[in-house]
Design a protein around this motif. Sequence first.
Motif, mmCIF file in Angstrom:
data_model
loop_
_atom_site.group_PDB
_atom_site.id
_atom_site.type_symbol
_atom_site.label_atom_id
_atom_site.label_comp_id
_atom_site.label_asym_id
_atom_site.label_seq_id
_atom_site.Cartn_x
_atom_site.Cartn_y
_atom_site.Cartn_z
ATOM 1 N N SER A 1 3.990 16.541 -2.848
ATOM 2 C CA SER A 1 3.314 15.850 -3.949
ATOM 3 C C SER A 1 1.794 15.966 -3.864
ATOM 4 C CB SER A 1 3.723 14.373 -3.960
ATOM 5 O OG SER A 1 3.390 13.748 -2.729
ATOM 6 N N GLU A 2 1.242 16.017 -2.667
ATOM 7 C CA GLU A 2 -0.215 16.065 -2.555
ATOM 8 C C GLU A 2 -0.779 17.402 -3.051
ATOM 9 O OE1 GLU A 2 -3.524 14.457 0.629
ATOM 10 O OE2 GLU A 2 -1.385 14.207 1.003
ATOM 11 N N MET A 3 -0.021 18.467 -2.844
ATOM 12 C CA MET A 3 -0.480 19.752 -3.356
ATOM 13 C C MET A 3 -0.364 19.816 -4.881
ATOM 14 S SD MET A 3 -1.746 21.133 -0.804
ATOM 15 C CE MET A 3 -2.170 22.705 -1.540
ATOM 16 N N LEU A 4 0.556 19.046 -5.474
ATOM 17 C CA LEU A 4 0.595 18.961 -6.939
ATOM 18 C C LEU A 4 -0.689 18.333 -7.469
ATOM 19 C CD1 LEU A 4 4.272 17.767 -7.623
ATOM 20 C CD2 LEU A 4 3.361 20.097 -7.741
ATOM 21 N N VAL A 5 -1.185 17.302 -6.783
ATOM 22 C CA VAL A 5 -2.448 16.673 -7.173
ATOM 23 C C VAL A 5 -3.597 17.665 -6.992
ATOM 24 C CG1 VAL A 5 -4.085 14.834 -6.618
ATOM 25 C CG2 VAL A 5 -1.631 14.343 -6.671
ATOM 26 N N TYR A 6 -3.592 18.373 -5.856
ATOM 27 C CA TYR A 6 -4.664 19.334 -5.577
ATOM 28 C C TYR A 6 -4.712 20.426 -6.637
ATOM 29 C CZ TYR A 6 -7.306 22.946 -3.071
ATOM 30 O OH TYR A 6 -8.227 23.904 -2.714
ATOM 31 N N ARG A 7 -3.551 20.872 -7.105
ATOM 32 C CA ARG A 7 -3.493 21.976 -8.066
ATOM 33 C C ARG A 7 -3.532 21.517 -9.516
ATOM 34 N NH1 ARG A 7 1.311 24.096 -4.397
ATOM 35 N NH2 ARG A 7 0.165 25.484 -2.972
ATOM 36 N N GLY A 8 -3.585 20.217 -9.752
ATOM 37 C CA GLY A 8 -3.604 19.726 -11.128
ATOM 38 C C GLY A 8 -2.257 19.792 -11.803
ATOM 39 N N GLY B 1 6.732 17.754 -10.470
ATOM 40 C CA GLY B 1 5.526 17.437 -11.223
ATOM 41 C C GLY B 1 5.631 17.934 -12.654
ATOM 42 N N THR B 2 4.653 18.730 -13.099
ATOM 43 C CA THR B 2 4.666 19.245 -14.468
ATOM 44 C C THR B 2 5.462 20.537 -14.600
ATOM 45 O OG1 THR B 2 2.609 20.456 -14.090
ATOM 46 C CG2 THR B 2 2.425 18.221 -14.978
ATOM 47 N N LYS B 3 5.923 21.089 -13.485
ATOM 48 C CA LYS B 3 6.684 22.342 -13.543
ATOM 49 C C LYS B 3 8.087 22.076 -14.092
ATOM 50 C CE LYS B 3 5.801 23.022 -9.170
ATOM 51 N NZ LYS B 3 5.764 23.585 -7.808
ATOM 52 N N GLN B 4 8.556 22.945 -14.967
ATOM 53 C CA GLN B 4 9.843 22.775 -15.624
ATOM 54 C C GLN B 4 10.915 23.612 -14.929
ATOM 55 O OE1 GLN B 4 10.330 20.661 -18.462
ATOM 56 N NE2 GLN B 4 8.312 20.021 -17.719
ATOM 57 N N ALA B 5 12.132 23.055 -14.884
ATOM 58 C CA ALA B 5 13.272 23.774 -14.336
ATOM 59 C C ALA B 5 14.170 24.220 -15.492
ATOM 60 C CB ALA B 5 14.047 22.879 -13.369
ATOM 61 N N ASN B 6 14.273 25.515 -15.701
ATOM 62 C CA ASN B 6 15.155 26.061 -16.731
ATOM 63 C C ASN B 6 16.499 26.382 -16.087
ATOM 64 O OD1 ASN B 6 13.164 26.059 -18.833
ATOM 65 N ND2 ASN B 6 12.223 27.828 -17.831
ATOM 66 N N LEU B 7 17.464 25.513 -16.307
ATOM 67 C CA LEU B 7 18.736 25.622 -15.602
ATOM 68 C C LEU B 7 19.749 26.454 -16.365
ATOM 69 C CD1 LEU B 7 19.285 22.004 -14.234
ATOM 70 C CD2 LEU B 7 18.094 23.936 -13.186
#
Length: 343
Positions: free
Chosen positions: A42-49, A254-260
């Motif tokens: 989760s912290e790298m999600l914050v770092y990368r926006g 985070g904001t990344k989407q999973a296309n299943l």
Amino acid sequence: MKRASVIFEKPYSVVLQSETLREPAANEVLVKTKFSAISPGSEMLVYRGEFPVQLPVDAEIKALSEPFRYPLKYGYISAGEVVSVGSAVNKAWRGQPVFCFHPHESHYATPLDEIIPIPEDIDLLEALFLPNMETAVNFMMDGRPVIGERAVIFGQGIVGLLTAALLAQFPLDKLVTLDRYAIRRRASLDMGAHDSLDPDNATLVSDLAELLDTDSAASLADLVFELSGNPQALNQAISIAGFGARVVIGSWYGTKQANLDLGGQFHRNRIRLISSQVSTIPPQFSGRWTKNRRLETAWEMIRKIRPAQFITHQYPVRQANQAFELLDKNPAEAIQVVFTYDP
């Protein structure tokens, strides 16, 4: 008195800021941080926006309960010592080593009920793994491994490695882990995995079928954990799940989407997708388990596994930007990165 605080200014930019430190209120303690650790999920999600802007940073942690926006403080793995107490707090707390779900700061005043005493037989570096170990314990409660099962874990970051270490204690038929980075695959084997593979291998499904000793796609893995943080890995996890298998989704994208891809064998194999979240107790356990009981279990697993062995880098907190750059640009070199604080 001043304190040093790590500030996420904007995506890919962190700075160390000096701030005035207030005295603890009546029901608070003042903690001096000795070590804090970066959460590479989760912290790298914050770092990368890549953090969802519509959510609070963390609704369960008081210090992180504000809506997400830059600049902000983030982090939730902090170990230190109580150096001062408020007027309503027992003075015996002074000198107590404690863990707190708190951002990266050299000092902070926090309510007494926000800190967790560290047991005398666990040092501060080991204590940093409390939240990730509690998460791994929670995965066991959600996945409920069964004797003789074939289990597969996607992702061998810290949470994945701890999950592998816990699963290795069960009498499984086979435990296979997957990760892109050789350093993590080696650590996974040290934790007790029978085999560890690169998920980018084009022959992954057939390789797994061979390792799991089965020639039928309907009888591949019984239990799969998706802990890689990569939404595309969820399709891989579904593709290697056997009939009636459980897929525990521990990653937070985070904001990344999973296309299943839920066609093919998904329905015919009656695969179950299980969301896992450590902020609450799984409903089927809530009548008997509490957060404290799960934390005590996590402490016991820390004693057994000694996860400080996964610390690959320690940086003075003044070099926070270099630490985040390492995890962002050279993740193959690191497992756990820790900040140290000047005396």
